[in-house]
Write an enzyme that holds these catalytic residues in place. Sequence first.
Site, mmCIF file in Angstrom:
data_model
loop_
_atom_site.group_PDB
_atom_site.id
_atom_site.type_symbol
_atom_site.label_atom_id
_atom_site.label_comp_id
_atom_site.label_asym_id
_atom_site.label_seq_id
_atom_site.Cartn_x
_atom_site.Cartn_y
_atom_site.Cartn_z
ATOM 1 N N ARG A 155 -9.960 -11.975 2.267
ATOM 2 C CA ARG A 155 -10.649 -12.922 1.742
ATOM 3 C C ARG A 155 -10.162 -14.111 1.684
ATOM 4 O O ARG A 155 -10.650 -15.450 1.908
ATOM 5 C CB ARG A 155 -11.189 -12.485 0.338
ATOM 6 N N LYS A 174 0.895 -1.025 -0.017
ATOM 7 C CA LYS A 174 0.095 -0.157 0.001
ATOM 8 C C LYS A 174 0.900 1.258 0.046
ATOM 9 O O LYS A 174 2.114 1.267 0.702
ATOM 10 C CB LYS A 174 -0.879 -0.309 1.384
HETATM 11 N N1 BES Z 1 -7.969 -4.021 4.725
HETATM 12 C C1 BES Z 1 -7.955 -3.652 3.517
HETATM 13 C C2 BES Z 1 -9.443 -2.600 3.166
HETATM 14 C C3 BES Z 1 -9.625 -1.317 3.927
HETATM 15 C C4 BES Z 1 -9.428 -0.455 3.278
HETATM 16 C C5 BES Z 1 -9.926 -1.488 5.198
HETATM 17 C C6 BES Z 1 -9.557 1.015 3.844
HETATM 18 C C7 BES Z 1 -10.340 -0.127 5.615
HETATM 19 C C8 BES Z 1 -9.946 0.840 5.020
HETATM 20 C C9 BES Z 1 -8.070 -4.691 2.627
HETATM 21 O O1 BES Z 1 -7.348 -5.672 2.860
HETATM 22 C C10 BES Z 1 -7.760 -4.284 1.022
HETATM 23 O O2 BES Z 1 -6.464 -3.960 1.179
HETATM 24 N N2 BES Z 1 -8.494 -4.359 0.178
HETATM 25 C C11 BES Z 1 -8.197 -4.045 -1.165
HETATM 26 C C12 BES Z 1 -8.670 -5.162 -2.171
HETATM 27 C C13 BES Z 1 -8.187 -4.805 -3.645
HETATM 28 C C14 BES Z 1 -6.836 -5.214 -3.773
HETATM 29 C C15 BES Z 1 -9.066 -5.692 -4.546
HETATM 30 C C16 BES Z 1 -8.914 -2.600 -1.408
HETATM 31 O O3 BES Z 1 -10.105 -2.278 -0.865
HETATM 32 O O4 BES Z 1 -8.359 -1.933 -2.027
HETATM 33 MN MN MN Z 2 -5.544 -5.534 2.379
#
Ligand code: BES
Ligand code: MN
Length: 504
Positions: free
Chosen positions: A349, A275
């Site tokens: 997931r 990230k």
């Molecule tokens: N933990 C994150 C989702 C999240 C984002 C929770 C912001 C709270 C605040 C999750 O693991 C994630 O990174 N999801 C990605 C999925 C994508 C790569 C398909 C996302 O939402 O960008």
């Molecule tokens: Mn994630």
Amino acid sequence: MPTLSPTGKDPRSVKADALVVATAATPEGPVLLGADALPRGLRSALSSLSALGVSGKADEVHRVPSGGQVAAPVVVLTGTGSLAGDEAPSLEALRRAAGAAVRELAGTPTVAVALPADDVATATAVAEGALLGAYAYRAYRARTADRHKEPVATVHLVTPRYRDRHLKAAIERAHVVAEAVAATRDLVNCPPADLYPAEFARRAQDQAKGAPVKVTVLDDKQLAAGGYGGILGVGQGSSRPPRLVKVAYHPRGAARHVALVGKGITFDSGGLSIKPAQGMETMKLDMAGAAVVLETVLAVARLGLPVRVTGWMALAENMPSGTAQRPSDVLTTYGGRTVEVLNTDAEGRLVLADAIVAAGEENPDAIIDIATLTGAQMVALGNRVSAVMGSDDALVADVRAAADAAGEQFWPMPLPEELRASLDSQVADIANIGDRFGGMLVAGLFLREFVPTTEDGRRLPWAHLDIAGPAFNESAPWGYTGKGGTGVGVRTLVTLLEDVASAR
Ligand code: BES
Ligand code: MN
Ligand code: ZN
């Protein structure tokens, strides 16, 4: 947690450091609710609320000197929001108004709360709001504790129902639930250096001591032996190995069995699909689902509800390193389905897939998972409204009804069949990412693949709660919600399990 005691005393004579009363915004302007609680002199001093800058809006808390006209030296006006005509504030408006006042009054030891609370339901709502508002995370501030105000310690709840045994029971329940919410907030707020999978598991065992709850921890070796490839794949980049924790409450005579599954990523860096710095700032929140599951099971046990509940906490730290999983790796989840990991940041997931399959082996009546799963949840619903999806309309409706009663916001979202194909993999049974648009729904469709089917080929009733935004408050405090971990989900799930227990 503050002590909270109902009192039938005249609010004018209750000894406290502050006396809280409610205001509201009406078409005729701001008004005091239950103004007869105040002596005439004070009432006339407050007769022009607008001149004092009071509008009655929610989250507006004003302090005025009582001028010795009541026992408390300070009168606190807390807004309940807009009211049409002679309408009364909703239960949630009362919770939030009580919570906002108690939260703002941190540093004030004893508070008398005299909001409109003429019946058990309204008095209970005021009590719940006050208890939820009296929270602060102080674990890392021992040396500067004096510079940070302590939460309110004693609440006198002014209500004519102060002797009602139903109110007494409701306040006892409110205490258990508020403790569970506070414990969830504590876990979410804890820095990820100190809350890693093994430590989270240890805290689960520790908190369950003395409760009729059995905690079983699978460590990384046991996970490998059992074939939990999802949890292991996500955890393999971290020097701190993953865990799967089962928290079981099985009271004698329970007719129904509900499984709760929580995402417990103690820190989500994204892994090799790392990230950006900003996106990582709040990622200690990514274990909120698992915290909700733990504290919900413990609360249900403390309340002695006649329903069997099994919690599953899928714990891993998602880190990039030489041992981390790579985009395009294929892992084999518990039960044998293979997943091509195209983005290591879609890790929630993967750990949930293992845990949902494991939960299904006990053949519960329903599986409910709760997770900070997608940024797309926040795009769709913002920071205060969580999403609920599922295979079973009745279960989704039950979740929504429980949320409404508890004062949490959950909104139903679809699982559109046409998005499923976007998860097709070139090499494995399924890929872990699909269409970018509708990302929350795609994540739901991925999870659905792992929900077991019953003998007659139907999917076990399942609901998926995405709390990505609401789990953590980055904005200004509001109502009974401060900054940081919110504990969202606990009140909805406890209420839902009460409904299940009483429907047996
Ligand atoms: N933990 C994150 C989702 C999240 C984002 C929770 C912001 C709270 C605040 C999750 O693991 C994630 O990174 N999801 C990605 C999925 C994508 C790569 C398909 C996302 O939402 O960008
Ligand atoms: Mn994630
Ligand atoms: Zn995550």
